[in-house]
Design a protein around this motif. Structure first.
Motif, short mmCIF file in Angstrom:
data_model
loop_
_atom_site.label_atom_id
_atom_site.label_comp_id
_atom_site.label_asym_id
_atom_site.label_seq_id
_atom_site.Cartn_x
_atom_site.Cartn_y
_atom_site.Cartn_z
N UNK A 73 1.04 -1.34 -0.32
CA UNK A 73 -0.37 0.13 0.03
C UNK A 73 0.95 1.32 0.42
N UNK A 74 0.77 2.18 -0.32
CA UNK A 74 1.69 3.09 -1.12
C UNK A 74 1.58 4.30 0.40
N UNK A 75 3.24 4.42 0.69
CA UNK A 75 3.17 4.64 1.48
C UNK A 75 2.78 4.93 2.74
N UNK A 122 6.97 -7.73 -0.28
CA UNK A 122 6.61 -6.78 -0.92
C UNK A 122 7.95 -5.98 -0.73
N UNK A 123 7.17 -4.50 -1.06
CA UNK A 123 7.88 -3.46 -2.14
C UNK A 123 8.87 -2.47 -0.88
N UNK A 124 10.05 -2.92 -1.00
CA UNK A 124 10.92 -2.14 -0.43
C UNK A 124 11.75 -4.00 -0.36
N UNK A 125 12.70 -4.01 0.75
CA UNK A 125 14.14 -5.00 1.30
C UNK A 125 13.93 -5.11 3.09
N UNK A 126 14.49 -6.58 3.62
CA UNK A 126 14.03 -7.00 4.80
C UNK A 126 15.50 -7.11 4.98
#
Length: 157
Positions: A73-75, A122-126
């Motif tokens: 979800x954006x933001x 997911x959008x991004x890294x872990x």
């Protein structure tokens, strides 16, 4: 005067030896029983530790998957606490490492190393690495494109 005569009677000595051997047999059986009971107790403790750690790792992996869903979800920002079930292992030597594809528990003093694969969708890294000494909660946080694990509650998202 009464005359005392000594006789050679070996029945009493045989009885005394029987008592000694019976006592030694009892000590042997009690020792064997205590070793057997200790082995059962140790195996039960080890199995309980493994089950608790497996359940902890599954709970953390599930929270990371939920954070990944929120990251789409954006933001959006997301934080969730996961209760850490205690075990009888030396948790001060446990290190939890989060990468893009798995969460790994490193037992620096024993044999309880384990890992759980996560989807990483997911959008991004872990990322993240924490030592679990004295931890009762682990926070899974997604903020600014990063999903992390931490011991401290996030102040604001």
């Amino acid at each position: 005067m009464k005359e005392i005569q000594l006789r050679r009677d070996e029945h009493a000595a045989a009885t005394e030896l029987g008592y000694v051997f019976t006592f030694l047999l009892g000590v042997l059986l009690l020792t064997m029983f205590s070793v057997w009971a200790w082995d059962i107790e140790t195996a039960t403790r080890s199995r309980w530790n493994e089950n608790a750690i497996e359940a902890n790792m599954d709970d953390i992996a599930a929270a990371i998957e939920r954070a990944d869903e929120a990251s789409r979800i954006d933001g959006a920002s997301y934080a969730e606490s996961v209760e850490w079930r205690s075990s009888e292992a030396d948790e001060s030597r446990f290190k939890l490492v989060l990468t893009d594809f798995e969460i790994t528990l490193v037992d620096e003093g024993g044999t309880l190393d384990t890992s759980v694969i996560i989807s990483g969708t997911g959008n991004g890294s872990h990322e993240g690495q924490i030592y679990l000494g004295g931890a009762s909660k682990i926070w899974v946080v997604h903020d600014n494109g990063f999903t992390t694990i931490q011991l401290d509650r996030p102040q604001s998202l």
